[in-house]
Scaffold this motif. Structure first.
Motif, mmCIF file in Angstrom:
data_model
loop_
_atom_site.group_PDB
_atom_site.id
_atom_site.type_symbol
_atom_site.label_atom_id
_atom_site.label_comp_id
_atom_site.label_asym_id
_atom_site.label_seq_id
_atom_site.Cartn_x
_atom_site.Cartn_y
_atom_site.Cartn_z
ATOM 1 N N ILE A 1 0.823 -1.208 0.000
ATOM 2 C CA ILE A 1 0.000 0.000 0.000
ATOM 3 C C ILE A 1 0.859 1.261 0.000
ATOM 4 C CG2 ILE A 1 -1.767 1.275 1.278
ATOM 5 C CD1 ILE A 1 -2.624 -1.440 2.492
ATOM 6 N N ALA A 2 1.941 1.248 0.763
ATOM 7 C CA ALA A 2 2.791 2.427 0.913
ATOM 8 C C ALA A 2 4.258 2.048 0.724
ATOM 9 C CB ALA A 2 2.579 3.057 2.290
ATOM 10 N N PRO A 3 4.646 1.708 -0.501
ATOM 11 C CA PRO A 3 6.030 1.285 -0.741
ATOM 12 C C PRO A 3 7.041 2.424 -0.641
ATOM 13 C CG PRO A 3 4.834 1.433 -2.808
ATOM 14 C CD PRO A 3 3.829 1.646 -1.727
ATOM 15 N N ASP A 4 6.555 3.656 -0.765
ATOM 16 C CA ASP A 4 7.438 4.821 -0.697
ATOM 17 C C ASP A 4 7.696 5.162 0.768
ATOM 18 O OD1 ASP A 4 8.681 7.276 -0.766
ATOM 19 O OD2 ASP A 4 7.268 8.192 -2.165
ATOM 20 N N PRO A 5 8.938 5.083 1.245
ATOM 21 C CA PRO A 5 9.222 5.372 2.660
ATOM 22 C C PRO A 5 8.948 6.823 3.050
ATOM 23 C CG PRO A 5 11.261 5.112 1.419
ATOM 24 C CD PRO A 5 10.153 4.681 0.512
ATOM 25 N N ASP A 6 8.788 7.709 2.068
ATOM 26 C CA ASP A 6 8.473 9.109 2.366
ATOM 27 C C ASP A 6 6.974 9.342 2.561
ATOM 28 O OD1 ASP A 6 11.150 9.880 2.201
ATOM 29 O OD2 ASP A 6 11.019 10.182 0.025
ATOM 30 N N MET A 7 6.200 8.273 2.404
ATOM 31 C CA MET A 7 4.739 8.381 2.550
ATOM 32 C C MET A 7 4.347 8.177 4.009
ATOM 33 S SD MET A 7 1.807 6.155 0.562
ATOM 34 C CE MET A 7 2.100 6.988 -1.006
ATOM 35 N N THR A 8 3.641 9.137 4.589
ATOM 36 C CA THR A 8 3.164 9.015 5.966
ATOM 37 C C THR A 8 2.003 8.031 6.028
ATOM 38 O OG1 THR A 8 3.819 11.282 6.513
ATOM 39 C CG2 THR A 8 2.151 10.263 7.922
ATOM 40 N N VAL A 9 2.003 7.190 7.045
ATOM 41 C CA VAL A 9 0.917 6.231 7.256
ATOM 42 C C VAL A 9 0.111 6.664 8.479
ATOM 43 C CG1 VAL A 9 0.287 3.840 7.721
ATOM 44 C CG2 VAL A 9 2.252 4.345 6.234
ATOM 45 N N VAL A 10 -1.162 6.944 8.268
ATOM 46 C CA VAL A 10 -2.081 7.319 9.347
ATOM 47 C C VAL A 10 -3.018 6.143 9.587
ATOM 48 C CG1 VAL A 10 -3.831 8.956 10.136
ATOM 49 C CG2 VAL A 10 -1.976 9.736 8.624
ATOM 50 N N VAL A 11 -3.116 5.701 10.830
ATOM 51 C CA VAL A 11 -3.986 4.576 11.183
ATOM 52 C C VAL A 11 -5.141 5.095 12.019
ATOM 53 C CG1 VAL A 11 -4.152 2.307 12.265
ATOM 54 C CG2 VAL A 11 -2.008 3.008 11.157
ATOM 55 N N ASN A 12 -6.350 4.722 11.651
ATOM 56 C CA ASN A 12 -7.510 5.144 12.436
ATOM 57 C C ASN A 12 -8.433 3.974 12.710
ATOM 58 O OD1 ASN A 12 -8.813 5.567 9.509
ATOM 59 N ND2 ASN A 12 -10.476 5.450 10.998
ATOM 60 N N CYS A 13 -9.286 4.154 13.716
ATOM 61 C CA CYS A 13 -10.406 3.234 13.969
ATOM 62 C C CYS A 13 -11.597 4.091 14.355
ATOM 63 C CB CYS A 13 -10.044 2.208 15.046
ATOM 64 S SG CYS A 13 -9.756 2.905 16.692
ATOM 65 N N ALA A 14 -12.573 3.527 15.039
ATOM 66 C CA ALA A 14 -13.722 4.333 15.451
ATOM 67 C C ALA A 14 -13.367 5.227 16.626
ATOM 68 C CB ALA A 14 -14.891 3.429 15.818
ATOM 69 N N GLY A 15 -12.560 4.687 17.544
ATOM 70 C CA GLY A 15 -12.169 5.441 18.725
ATOM 71 C C GLY A 15 -10.663 5.495 18.885
ATOM 72 N N ARG A 16 -10.116 4.608 19.758
ATOM 73 C CA ARG A 16 -8.703 4.737 20.081
ATOM 74 C C ARG A 16 -7.902 3.433 19.964
ATOM 75 N NH1 ARG A 16 -6.932 8.971 22.712
ATOM 76 N NH2 ARG A 16 -5.524 7.738 24.015
ATOM 77 N N THR A 17 -8.431 2.331 20.467
ATOM 78 C CA THR A 17 -7.615 1.132 20.660
ATOM 79 C C THR A 17 -6.967 0.633 19.376
ATOM 80 O OG1 THR A 17 -9.058 0.485 22.494
ATOM 81 C CG2 THR A 17 -7.578 -1.197 21.606
ATOM 82 N N ARG A 18 -7.756 0.423 18.344
ATOM 83 C CA ARG A 18 -7.203 -0.147 17.121
ATOM 84 C C ARG A 18 -6.317 0.848 16.368
ATOM 85 N NH1 ARG A 18 -12.886 -2.611 15.169
ATOM 86 N NH2 ARG A 18 -13.529 -0.746 16.314
ATOM 87 N N SER A 19 -6.562 2.157 16.568
ATOM 88 C CA SER A 19 -5.642 3.148 16.013
ATOM 89 C C SER A 19 -4.271 3.008 16.665
ATOM 90 C CB SER A 19 -6.171 4.567 16.254
ATOM 91 O OG SER A 19 -7.437 4.767 15.683
ATOM 92 N N ILE A 20 -4.262 2.929 17.989
ATOM 93 C CA ILE A 20 -3.006 2.847 18.736
ATOM 94 C C ILE A 20 -2.287 1.539 18.437
ATOM 95 C CG2 ILE A 20 -2.019 2.686 21.063
ATOM 96 C CD1 ILE A 20 -4.449 4.477 21.964
ATOM 97 N N ILE A 21 -2.995 0.430 18.567
ATOM 98 C CA ILE A 21 -2.367 -0.880 18.351
ATOM 99 C C ILE A 21 -1.901 -1.009 16.903
ATOM 100 C CG2 ILE A 21 -2.769 -3.369 18.318
ATOM 101 C CD1 ILE A 21 -2.516 -2.258 21.125
ATOM 102 N N GLY A 22 -2.700 -0.523 15.955
ATOM 103 C CA GLY A 22 -2.319 -0.613 14.548
ATOM 104 C C GLY A 22 -1.077 0.201 14.236
ATOM 105 N N ALA A 23 -1.053 1.448 14.704
ATOM 106 C CA ALA A 23 0.114 2.294 14.454
ATOM 107 C C ALA A 23 1.356 1.720 15.129
ATOM 108 C CB ALA A 23 -0.154 3.713 14.958
ATOM 109 N N GLN A 24 1.207 1.268 16.374
ATOM 110 C CA GLN A 24 2.370 0.737 17.086
ATOM 111 C C GLN A 24 2.833 -0.587 16.488
ATOM 112 O OE1 GLN A 24 3.851 2.692 19.498
ATOM 113 N NE2 GLN A 24 5.526 1.235 19.146
ATOM 114 N N SER A 25 1.930 -1.339 15.891
ATOM 115 C CA SER A 25 2.330 -2.568 15.197
ATOM 116 C C SER A 25 3.294 -2.248 14.060
ATOM 117 C CB SER A 25 1.099 -3.291 14.632
ATOM 118 O OG SER A 25 0.288 -3.815 15.652
ATOM 119 N N LEU A 26 2.962 -1.230 13.277
ATOM 120 C CA LEU A 26 3.825 -0.839 12.169
ATOM 121 C C LEU A 26 5.168 -0.321 12.677
ATOM 122 C CD1 LEU A 26 1.157 0.961 9.936
ATOM 123 C CD2 LEU A 26 2.188 -1.290 9.538
#
Length: 532
Positions: free
Chosen positions: A183-208
């Motif tokens: 999805i984001a092969p370019d290392p200069d591309m920012t990846v924003v992770v979201n969910c409905a609230g907080r948990t999956r945004s946090i866990i998803g971003a920290q996973s990456l």
């Protein structure tokens, strides 16, 4: 050695000791979801008495595991549930003395909401790792400025389809590391992770971040709810799904997962070891396949169940109900199973990754059968066409034991909504009939309860084969709304955007609750999170 439980009502101090010493333990709250969500023990699982046969068979399948049943406090509902569990062969069933009220009166922490251990863990992760985030206003500025980025919605497609940040792509949390390079092969591309609230945004971003991707990664603070509360528009009905990764992308993902495996000391198990554990009757075992639903249906390890990785981490109590049990995470490449396992380990689960991924043979096909206590096949059934004919002739009345949220969306015309655990009091609200047909979403809960309803109503009760799903698939008429409510709809906990009233108030209330969990768990000596 773990302590044993005397065959009587259990004092809270003993339960706390068991919760802390590694004993296999299922704390089972048998109130309906709404009451559970108001106040419950941290590690309690929600198993409403009305759904006991279906949920216990899935969440606590080993019949001699320690089970402590609780209710609000008077013990009546807990006693009913405990008696049923003993009838079904559970051999170490006890009730919590004083229930949830007694636990709280003794000075112990109780919690509102749902999936609290996972939600609290998400807040812990943000504080421990310092997960970077952006506000809705900051994200909007990034979009308006044309910053090179991708927004990945870490929820399942059904939630994404309900509402999404404009421009976001659905990529459930367990898929992020596996698919992000595609999805984001370019290392200069920012990846924003979201969910409905907080948990999956946090866990998803920290996973990456844990996987070491070179991109800048941020979580969206407060997800789609935060976006809405900031006055920005959401999109609805979208179906933009992540792409499948190419072979080179999978190779990159494997390298990143190997780094996580080494850093977090993830345990592995061979297929032979897993087969041995399946034969070990002294331990509870959950085999969780963390791939997509389509991949699972195409072939999975017999005895495993589908638990997509992001959902498994954010709602672990929905998939494994016995603390101290073994969990084996399964996927094809080891990427998704490793990412799920490294989080479950930090949540203090005895978790292992299936070494080498899925075998090439001996796999089961299709969706796994839902486990159930009792014998649903013993119930007499009627098909949808025959029920329609009987309704047209006025020969039967229909009782719907499905979830109230589903009932509102569509039910058999004239069906009366009933919560099974309230049968004794609410049967007075049912119409008098010479015969009844009972239904539920897929017919399973209806078949399990048919004989119980027949005895209570002193009339023959037949189960609708395939339930309301079969009625809908037959393209028969549906009725919507709360048209015939024999019971108050207290059976489900509604998300903020599902409730009646001012949605923004509910969203703010939810987000405030979620953020406060990190401080609440500091006061709870049953909380055990691990960090590298």
């Amino acid at each position: 050695m773990p302590q044993s439980i005397a065959p009587k009502a259990l004092h809270g101090l003993i339960l706390k000791a068991l919760a802390n010493d590694g004993t296999e333990l299922a704390i089972v709250d048998v109130r309906e979801e709404q009451a559970f969500a108001e106040n419950h023990l941290l590690y309690a699982i929600s198993v409403p008495l009305s759904r006991l046969e279906m949920l216990m068979a899935d969440l606590a399948p080993r019949r001699d595991a320690q089970v402590v049943v609780c209710d609000a406090g008077d013990g009546a509902m807990a006693a009913r549930a405990a008696a049923k569990l003993e009838e079904y062969g559970y051999t170490a069933v006890h009730t919590l003395d004083g229930g949830v009220a007694g636990w709280a009166k003794a000075g112990n922490e109780t919690y509102g909401g749902f999936n609290v251990p996972s939600k609290a863990f998400g807040e812990h992760v943000e504080h421990h790792f310092g997960t970077p985030s952006v506000s809705a206003e900051q994200l909007n500025g990034m979009i308006q400025s044309g910053e090179k980025m991708v927004i990945l919605d870490s929820r399942p497609m059904d939630e994404y389809n309900t509402m999404n940040i404009p421009g976001a792509t659905c990529c459930p949390g367990g898929e992020l590391v596996y698919r992000v390079h595609e999805i984001a092969p370019d290392p200069d591309m920012t990846v924003v992770v979201n969910c409905a609230g907080r948990t999956r945004s946090i866990i998803g971003a920290q996973s990456l971040i844990n996987a070491g991707i070179p991109n800048k990664v941020v979580a969206l603070q407060n997800g789609t709810m935060g976006w809405h509360l900031s006055g920005f528009q959401l999109e609805h009905g979208n179906t933009a799904l992540h792409p499948d990764p190419s072979a080179p992308s999978v190779d990159v993902a494997k390298q990143r997962a190997d780094g996580v495996d080494n850093r977090f000391q993830v345990s592995h198990a061979t297929l032979d070891q897993v087969h041995a554990w399946q034969q070990d009757k002294s331990r509870s075992l959950f085999l969780v396949d963390v791939r997509t639903a389509d991949e699972f249906a195409a072939g999975h390890l017999p005895g495993s169940k589908h638990a997509p990785g992001g959902q498994l981490v954010q709602a672990t109590d929905r998939y494994a109900g016995v603390r101290g049990a073994r969990i084996v995470a399964i996927c094809d490449t080891g990427v998704r199973s490793t990412m799920a396992a490294h989080w479950l380990k930090q949540m203090n689960w005895d978790v292992h990754v299936l070494e080498g991924g899925l075998p090439s043979s001996g796999l089961a096909i299709g969706a796994s059968a839902k486990p159930v206590l009792g014998d649903p096949s013993a119930a007499a059934t009627i098909d949808s066409a025959s029920l329609k004919a009987s309704l047209d002739k006025g020969e039967v009345a229909v009782i719907d034991l499905g979830y109230s949220r589903d009932y509102r969306k569509g039910h058999v015309p004239g069906a009366h909504f009933l919560i099974r655990s309230r049968l004794d009091t609410d049967k007075a609200n049912l119409p008098k009939a010479a015969a009844y047909v009972v239904t539920s979403e897929d017919g399973l809960a209806a078949a399990v309860a048919a004989s119980e309803l027949s005895a209570a109503l002193s009339a023959p009760v037949t189960a609708l084969a395939g339930g309301t799903d079969a009625w809908r698939e037959a393209d028969l008429p549906m009725e919507t709304g709360e048209t015939h409510m024999a019971s108050e709809p207290t059976d489900v906990w509604l998300k903020p955007y599902e409730r009646k009233g001012t949605v923004e108030d509910f969203m703010n209330e939810y987000l405030t609750w979620e953020i406060a969990l990190v401080d609440q768990i500091k006061k709870d000596d049953t909380v055990k999170f691990w960090a590298p």
